[in-house]
Scaffold this motif. Structure first.
Motif, PDB file in Angstrom:
ATOM      1  N   UNK A 208       0.832  -1.206   0.000  1.00 20.48           N
ATOM      2  CA  UNK A 208       0.000   0.000   0.000  1.00 20.48           C
ATOM      3  C   UNK A 208       0.864   1.251   0.000  1.00 20.48           C
ATOM      4  N   UNK A 209       1.950   1.231   0.797  1.00 20.89           N
ATOM      5  CA  UNK A 209       2.861   2.370   0.832  1.00 20.89           C
ATOM      6  C   UNK A 209       3.576   2.533  -0.505  1.00 20.89           C
ATOM      7  N   UNK A 210       3.950   1.414  -1.126  1.00 21.57           N
ATOM      8  CA  UNK A 210       4.603   1.471  -2.431  1.00 21.57           C
ATOM      9  C   UNK A 210       3.671   2.047  -3.483  1.00 21.57           C
TER      10      UNK A 210
ATOM     11  N   UNK B 251      -4.608   0.650   1.922  1.00 17.83           N
ATOM     12  CA  UNK B 251      -4.654  -0.685   2.535  1.00 17.83           C
ATOM     13  C   UNK B 251      -6.091  -1.195   2.606  1.00 17.83           C
ATOM     14  N   UNK B 252      -7.015  -0.300   2.927  1.00 16.49           N
ATOM     15  CA  UNK B 252      -8.425  -0.700   2.978  1.00 16.49           C
ATOM     16  C   UNK B 252      -8.932  -1.080   1.589  1.00 16.49           C
ATOM     17  N   UNK B 253      -8.511  -0.322   0.569  1.00 16.92           N
ATOM     18  CA  UNK B 253      -8.931  -0.607  -0.799  1.00 16.92           C
ATOM     19  C   UNK B 253      -8.415  -1.965  -1.274  1.00 16.92           C
ATOM     20  N   UNK B 254      -7.194  -2.299  -0.837  1.00 12.69           N
ATOM     21  CA  UNK B 254      -6.590  -3.571  -1.243  1.00 12.69           C
ATOM     22  C   UNK B 254      -7.011  -4.740  -0.363  1.00 12.69           C
ATOM     23  N   UNK B 255      -7.725  -4.440   0.702  1.00 15.44           N
ATOM     24  CA  UNK B 255      -8.152  -5.496   1.622  1.00 15.44           C
ATOM     25  C   UNK B 255      -7.067  -5.948   2.567  1.00 15.44           C
ATOM     26  N   UNK B 256      -5.989  -5.167   2.689  1.00 15.47           N
ATOM     27  CA  UNK B 256      -4.875  -5.552   3.548  1.00 15.47           C
ATOM     28  C   UNK B 256      -5.114  -5.183   5.006  1.00 15.47           C
TER      29      UNK B 256
ATOM     30  N   UNK C 243      -8.079 -12.666   4.992  1.00  6.34           N
ATOM     31  CA  UNK C 243      -7.352 -12.535   3.726  1.00  6.34           C
ATOM     32  C   UNK C 243      -7.034 -13.914   3.142  1.00  6.34           C
ATOM     33  N   UNK C 244      -6.602 -14.824   4.006  1.00  7.05           N
ATOM     34  CA  UNK C 244      -6.262 -16.176   3.530  1.00  7.05           C
ATOM     35  C   UNK C 244      -7.503 -16.893   3.016  1.00  7.05           C
ATOM     36  N   UNK C 245      -8.600 -16.757   3.735  1.00  2.00           N
ATOM     37  CA  UNK C 245      -9.840 -17.392   3.295  1.00  2.00           C
ATOM     38  C   UNK C 245     -10.317 -16.852   1.956  1.00  2.00           C
ATOM     39  N   UNK C 246     -10.189 -15.541   1.775  1.00  2.00           N
ATOM     40  CA  UNK C 246     -10.595 -14.939   0.503  1.00  2.00           C
ATOM     41  C   UNK C 246      -9.734 -15.452  -0.645  1.00  2.00           C
ATOM     42  N   UNK C 247      -8.423 -15.602  -0.376  1.00  2.00           N
ATOM     43  CA  UNK C 247      -7.521 -16.092  -1.421  1.00  2.00           C
ATOM     44  C   UNK C 247      -7.833 -17.544  -1.793  1.00  2.00           C
TER      45      UNK C 247
ATOM     46  N   UNK D 118     -12.041 -21.123  -7.374  1.00  2.00           N
ATOM     47  CA  UNK D 118     -12.755 -20.745  -8.599  1.00  2.00           C
ATOM     48  C   UNK D 118     -11.815 -20.642  -9.800  1.00  2.00           C
ATOM     49  N   UNK D 119     -10.525 -20.965  -9.587  1.00  2.00           N
ATOM     50  CA  UNK D 119      -9.549 -20.846 -10.667  1.00  2.00           C
ATOM     51  C   UNK D 119      -9.065 -19.433 -10.883  1.00  2.00           C
ATOM     52  N   UNK D 120      -9.289 -18.570  -9.880  1.00  2.00           N
ATOM     53  CA  UNK D 120      -8.899 -17.166  -9.962  1.00  2.00           C
ATOM     54  C   UNK D 120      -7.670 -16.950  -9.084  1.00  2.00           C
ATOM     55  N   UNK D 121      -6.540 -16.615  -9.703  1.00  2.00           N
ATOM     56  CA  UNK D 121      -5.303 -16.395  -8.955  1.00  2.00           C
ATOM     57  C   UNK D 121      -5.155 -14.953  -8.501  1.00  2.00           C
ATOM     58  N   UNK D 122      -6.145 -14.146  -8.707  1.00  2.00           N
ATOM     59  CA  UNK D 122      -6.113 -12.775  -8.214  1.00  2.00           C
ATOM     60  C   UNK D 122      -5.731 -11.760  -9.276  1.00  2.00           C
ATOM     61  N   UNK D 123      -5.720 -10.496  -8.851  1.00  2.00           N
ATOM     62  CA  UNK D 123      -5.398  -9.368  -9.723  1.00  2.00           C
ATOM     63  C   UNK D 123      -4.127  -8.709  -9.211  1.00  2.00           C
ATOM     64  N   UNK D 124      -3.230  -8.384 -10.100  1.00  2.00           N
ATOM     65  CA  UNK D 124      -1.997  -7.703  -9.719  1.00  2.00           C
ATOM     66  C   UNK D 124      -2.303  -6.355  -9.084  1.00  2.00           C
ATOM     67  N   UNK D 125      -1.629  -6.064  -7.990  1.00  2.00           N
ATOM     68  CA  UNK D 125      -1.842  -4.787  -7.303  1.00  2.00           C
ATOM     69  C   UNK D 125      -1.373  -3.628  -8.166  1.00  2.00           C
ATOM     70  N   UNK D 126      -0.268  -3.824  -8.888  1.00  2.00           N
ATOM     71  CA  UNK D 126       0.313  -2.724  -9.656  1.00  2.00           C
ATOM     72  C   UNK D 126      -0.331  -2.561 -11.026  1.00  2.00           C
ATOM     73  N   UNK D 127      -0.374  -3.639 -11.807  1.00  2.00           N
ATOM     74  CA  UNK D 127      -0.853  -3.525 -13.186  1.00  2.00           C
ATOM     75  C   UNK D 127      -2.353  -3.690 -13.322  1.00  2.00           C
TER      76      UNK D 127
END
Length: 313
Positions: A35-37, A52-57, A64-68, A74-83
């Motif tokens: 979040x700081x980066x 941090x709130x926007x990213x769910x951190x 967080x672990x349960x959400x991941x 579902x076969x979803x590896x997530x969305x890159x924070x940067x790109x």
């Protein structure tokens, strides 16, 4: 065969679970804050907290672990924070370069190391054998980046016959693909040629001391036939095992080579994600690499059965 495959798949589930938990915890407990980066150097504490709130951190680690895990199911590896791209899309864009480098390196290493290992074993104690053993020690000892920079200096800077860096997909141009992949392949293959040659030599030497080899020689069978039809076939199990492990290690360990030659592969993607603290990318790539290890080990187990049906699983 089906029983072996199913049993191996079931055995890998606890391994994947441990890897998943370990990756998640190590990233969350290590220093640094994405979040700081993302917020930038001039961000205020309020801006970082909002990010941090926007990213769910800001959620508890268990949430967080349960959400991941739910995403992975579902076969979803997530969305890159940067790109803001899906992790699988980013991996798909990089996988061709890494697989091309790994496959070409493996083919070269196997093509060179197996005959060299067989010849060294057949001439144990000779000058050729001692030369090969000294060469394998050098192959293990010289760091990969040193080999890479040396090859760049000789073939790219001095002789100017090969490009310094970059990657061209084989679908665009075979000649450019080969010219770009040549130096990275030679760099990465050195240590694997050394490993495979020593393994082949040791396995062949062990088989050559068996009674059936002496019987074959007593019957007048030629040395080449003995080495290829009898010795190599019966020494294949440990050799295949090292090949499988080496290929799996190569997929996950091309970071240095890709960095030296500026190859846009998975290794560089991991480095970029680690520097940016891009959790979803790091987690997704490590989990994919762990899955590759499992698939390769499963393939090796199946090959074992074909090479030696007496192996009992």
């Amino acid at each position: 065969m089906l029983r072996v495959v199913l049993s191996r798949l079931l055995e890998t589930l606890p391994v994947l679970a441990v890897v998943t938990l370990a990756v998640f915890l190590l990233l969350r407990l290590s220093p640094g804050d994405p979040a700081a980066t993302l917020a930038g150097d001039s961000a205020t504490p309020e801006m970082i907290a909002s990010m941090r709130q926007k990213l769910g951190l800001d959620e508890p680690l268990s949430v967080q672990f349960g959400s991941w895990i739910a995403q992975l199911a579902r076969g979803d590896f997530g969305i890159s924070i940067l790109s803001q791209q899906p992790v699988l899309t980013m991996v798909g864009q990089r996988v061709e370069a890494t697989l091309s480098l790994a496959l070409v390196t493996m083919v070269l290493a196997m093509t060179v190391s197996v005959p060299v290992g067989i010849l060294a074993a057949s001439r144990q104690g000779s000058a050729f054998d001692r030369f090969i053993m000294a060469g394998t020690v050098a192959g293990f000892s010289i760091p990969t980046f040193v080999v890479g920079y040396l090859l760049v200096y000789i073939f790219a800077i001095q002789l100017r016959i090969l490009p310094v860096q970059g990657f061209t997909p084989i679908g665009e141009s075979i000649s450019r693909f080969l010219s770009h992949i040549a130096l990275p392949t030679f760099t990465l293959s050195l240590v694997y040629i050394a490993l495979f040659a020593r393994t082949t030599r040791a396995a062949i030497l062990e088989v050559l001391s068996e009674d059936y080899i002496r019987t074959a020689r007593a019957k007048g069978l030629g040395e080449i036939a003995i080495l290829t039809k009898h010795a190599l076939r019966n020494a294949a199990v440990p050799i295949v095992s090292v090949f499988g492990i080496g290929f799996a290690m190569m997929i996950g360990g091309v970071v240095v080579t890709e960095t030296v030659f500026n190859i846009p592969g998975i290794g560089r993607l991991v480095v970029e994600a680690v520097l940016a603290r891009d959790y979803p990318v790091i987690q997704g790539v490590i989990l994919i690499i762990a899955s590759v290890y499992i698939v390769i080990n499963l393939a090796v187990d199946v090959i074992y059965i074909f090479l030696n049906p007496k192996i009992n699983y």
